[in-house]
Design a protein around this motif. Structure first.
Motif, short mmCIF file in Angstrom:
data_model
loop_
_atom_site.label_atom_id
_atom_site.label_comp_id
_atom_site.label_asym_id
_atom_site.label_seq_id
_atom_site.Cartn_x
_atom_site.Cartn_y
_atom_site.Cartn_z
N UNK A 180 0.84 -1.20 0.00
CA UNK A 180 0.00 0.00 0.00
C UNK A 180 0.88 1.25 0.00
N UNK A 181 1.86 1.25 0.87
CA UNK A 181 2.71 2.44 0.99
C UNK A 181 3.66 2.55 -0.22
N UNK A 182 4.05 1.41 -0.77
CA UNK A 182 4.90 1.45 -1.97
C UNK A 182 4.16 2.09 -3.14
N UNK A 183 2.91 1.70 -3.33
CA UNK A 183 2.11 2.27 -4.42
C UNK A 183 1.93 3.77 -4.26
N UNK A 184 1.70 4.20 -3.03
CA UNK A 184 1.55 5.63 -2.78
C UNK A 184 2.84 6.38 -3.04
N UNK A 185 3.97 5.80 -2.63
CA UNK A 185 5.26 6.45 -2.83
C UNK A 185 5.60 6.57 -4.31
N UNK A 186 5.29 5.54 -5.08
CA UNK A 186 5.53 5.61 -6.52
C UNK A 186 4.71 6.74 -7.14
N UNK B 20 11.37 9.36 -13.19
CA UNK B 20 11.09 8.12 -13.92
C UNK B 20 11.15 6.94 -12.95
N UNK B 21 10.47 5.86 -13.29
CA UNK B 21 10.38 4.71 -12.38
C UNK B 21 11.74 4.15 -12.01
N UNK B 22 12.71 4.19 -12.94
CA UNK B 22 14.01 3.59 -12.66
C UNK B 22 14.81 4.39 -11.63
N UNK B 23 14.35 5.59 -11.28
CA UNK B 23 15.03 6.38 -10.24
C UNK B 23 14.32 6.29 -8.89
N UNK B 24 13.35 5.39 -8.80
CA UNK B 24 12.61 5.20 -7.54
C UNK B 24 13.08 3.88 -6.92
N UNK B 25 13.67 3.96 -5.74
CA UNK B 25 14.31 2.79 -5.12
C UNK B 25 13.61 2.45 -3.79
N UNK B 26 13.23 1.20 -3.64
CA UNK B 26 12.63 0.73 -2.39
C UNK B 26 13.63 -0.18 -1.69
#
Length: 639
Positions: free
Chosen positions: A456-462, A471-477
């Motif tokens: 849930x929190x990952x989706x919100x952070x994205x 861009x998605x490739x610069x988002x790190x979990x």
């Protein structure tokens, strides 16, 4: 320092205050005093009677006493203990029980006799409590009274659980806990609604009877209440001020907890100072706020009337001082947080080169990035820098149980509509409902529920990071392992977290690192996350050339802001940028309205963030600088 000078420097303090450079030194000193008392009593064939406290504050003292027992032979066979308090009602084997706390932190590791341990009983029927409290007082009297009582201090100013309104002659009794006290305990109980509303506590009068009283306080979170307790008027609103009436009480503090005391916060009021630029800046900003005048309108009379004559004499004329500090504050303001290309950067907070920087923003929880520095985040992306965001923990703890079930129900319904096999999902759902239906306060979720809450929190952070322009490739979990491990064990080894952070830094090779510097975060996650980043950078600096050109900037979150004199980069936001930041925060729907752990501030996070940054802008304006809609503030940490 002569006794006369010491008395002058501490003249605002109404009882003895001993300050140590760090918490560890203070803890060792207190433990040594306890050990000396025990040994002295042993030598005379007497019993040592200790009044003990619980909570985070005395843990280090107990750890040192255990070490003294195991490594240096300190015996506790002649020691009798009386604990200050216990929640009511409370089972002794509950995770939050002070009986369990004392066993785990001290009693199970020393040779104290079980019959010599006394802790208020949280299992009593209510009609038996008064009788128990009278007997507790009698037991203390029967052993000759308490020799040494150690205390912590709550943010309401409570000692024990003597909340505001307690009388100075109060005895052991059942009390109602203040709302702030329950909010501070909410993390341990999995939400404020699970924190007991009452407790059994020794009274202020009981504490006063001890032959020696040591109140301990560590870290910045306690600085404000320590100042009130040590320097404020005696008042039932702050029960710790009653200790000023005792000639046996002493405060033992680390430097952070002492930082708001007059001799440290505004030292020019009590002594001559060595005036470096940092202290001059702090003093002039303070004078401007105190007089309500812009910096450039401060006069020599203002300096003389507010304890700053020495500064005016040594560094004046005062108008030159005013201009210098005004200019230094002006130079902190920049609309180019990644540095302005092709500009003179000698008076700017960031370098102009390289014009396009690699920046990585570390966010302890999945929303700290947009809450704390959302405007700067968006600005960096808009200005063409290669911006990365790294979410250090999953943040799964801060999702309501109902939301987890709702998302599982959605997944089942969606799978069913698509003609999929829902059997496995339904099994997970049924197990989750059963687990949550029987869940005890602060009991860790099972793996499936933690996964759902984390997603849930990952989706919100994205969604928030995409809105900021990444861009998605610069988002790190990162999902650093310490976050879940600490829920079930007292882990102290963060090596896996450090190694993972080093790998990400090596991958990005940033010119800028932004990290949360809000160490007053009530749950401690921000401080742990910062220490991991700092350790990773320090290790890499020894072998990686790029680290020498990497700057570490600290931001603060929704709890409180840097002081104006501390700020080294101030990024102004327009009304439109404030609105964009708000919309980025709104992507974190699970944290809107009422978050699981709101701290002691009832405002929603987006409201806190906007009001905090607008207040920073107002403070800059009151000092005589430009009037901005909002300002996000940063301090550079040199490692």
């Amino acid at each position: 320092m002569s006794r006369l000078n010491l008395l002058e420097e501490t003249r605002y303090e109404r009882l003895p205050v001993t300050v140590f450079d760090n918490k560890k030194s203070a803890e060792k000193s207190v433990a040594a005093r306890i050990a000396a008392l025990i040994k002295s009593k042993q030598a005379n064939g007497e019993t040592a009677v200790l009044g003990l406290a619980t909570g985070a504050t005395p843990i280090g003292v107990y750890k040192e006493l255990v070490r003294l027992h195991k490594e240096e032979g300190l015996s506790f066979k002649n020691v009798v203990t009386f604990n200050l308090d216990e929640y009511y009602p409370m089972q002794p084997d509950a995770v939050q029980s002070y009986v369990r706390f004392m066993k785990e932190q001290l009693f199970d590791h020393i040779d104290i006799l079980p019959e010599n341990i006394h802790i208020p009983d949280g299992t009593l029927p209510k009609e038996k409590v008064v009788e128990f409290c009278l007997a507790y007082e009698q037991k203390i009297s029967d052993v000759g009274g308490i020799d040494l009582q150690i205390l912590g201090i709550g943010r309401t100013g409570h000692i024990g659980f003597n909340e505001p309104g307690s009388a100075p002659n109060s005895g052991t009794r059942l009390v109602t806990l203040a709302d702030l006290t329950r909010r501070d305990a909410s993390y341990d109980f999995g939400g404020k609604e699970n924190v007991p509303t009452k407790a059994i506590t020794m009274g202020v009068g009981t504490i006063f009877k001890a032959r020696e009283v040591i109140l301990m306080a560590w870290n910045l979170k306690k600085a404000a209440i320590v100042k009130q307790a040590a320097e404020g008027e005696i008042s039932s609103d702050v029960p710790a001020t009653y200790l000023q009436l005792s000639d046996k009480a002493e405060f033992v503090l680390d430097a952070d907890a002492a930082s708001a005391l007059t001799r440290f916060d505004t030292p020019w009021l009590v002594r001559d100072c060595v005036w470096d630029i940092a202290l001059i800046k702090k003093a002039v900003v303070w004078l401007s706020k105190t007089t309500g005048k812009p910096i450039l309108k401060l006069t020599e009379e203002d300096y003389n009337n507010h304890g700053m004559a020495q500064l005016a004499t040594e560094k004046g004329p005062v108008y030159n001082l005013n201009i210098d500090i005004f200019n230094k504050l002006q130079h902190t303001i920049t609309g180019w947080p990644g540095g302005k290309p092709n500009a003179d950067d000698s008076q700017r907070p960031e370098r102009r080169e390289p014009a396009k920087k690699r920046s990585i923003l570390f966010s302890p929880h999945p929303d700290d990035d947009v809450i704390s520095m959302g405007g700067t985040f968006i600005r960096l992306a808009d200005q063409g820098h290669e911006v990365h965001v790294a979410y250090q923990t999953s943040g799964n703890t801060a999702v309501w149980d109902d939301d987890a079930l709702r998302f599982l129900e959605f997944a089942i319904d969606f799978s069913r509509v698509q003609g999929g096999d829902t059997a496995k999902l339904e099994a997970v759902y049924n197990e989750a409902r059963q687990h949550l239906g029987n869940k005890l306060p602060n009991q860790p979720d099972n793996d499936a529920i933690r996964t759902v809450k984390g997603l849930i929190r990952k989706g919100e952070a994205i969604a928030g990071a995409r809105f900021a322009g990444l861009p998605d490739e610069h988002i790190h979990f990162m999902n650093l392992p310490f976050y879940d491990v600490l829920k079930t064990s007292a882990k102290t080894d963060y090596e896996a977290d450090i190694q993972q952070t080093m790998q990400l830094l090596q991958q990005v090779k940033p010119h800028q690192v932004f990290a949360a510097g809000d160490f007053a975060d009530p749950h401690g996650t921000h401080k742990v996350c910062f220490d991991i980043i700092l350790t990773a950078l320090q290790r890499l600096k020894a072998t990686e050339e790029w680290v020498k050109d990497c700057w570490l900037w600290l931001y603060r979150g929704a709890w409180h802001e840097f002081e104006i004199h501390e700020i080294q980069m101030a990024v102004p936001l327009s009304p439109q940028e404030v609105l964009r930041k708000r919309h980025a925060i709104f992507k974190h729907q699970s944290q809107k309205d009422t978050p699981v752990f709101p701290g002691d501030d009832a405002r929603e996070f987006w409201v806190r963030a906007e009001q905090r940054t607008s207040e920073t802008a107002r403070e800059y304006n009151a000092l005589g600088l430009a009037d901005y809609e909002a300002i996000e503030a940063f301090v550079r940490w040199k490692f």
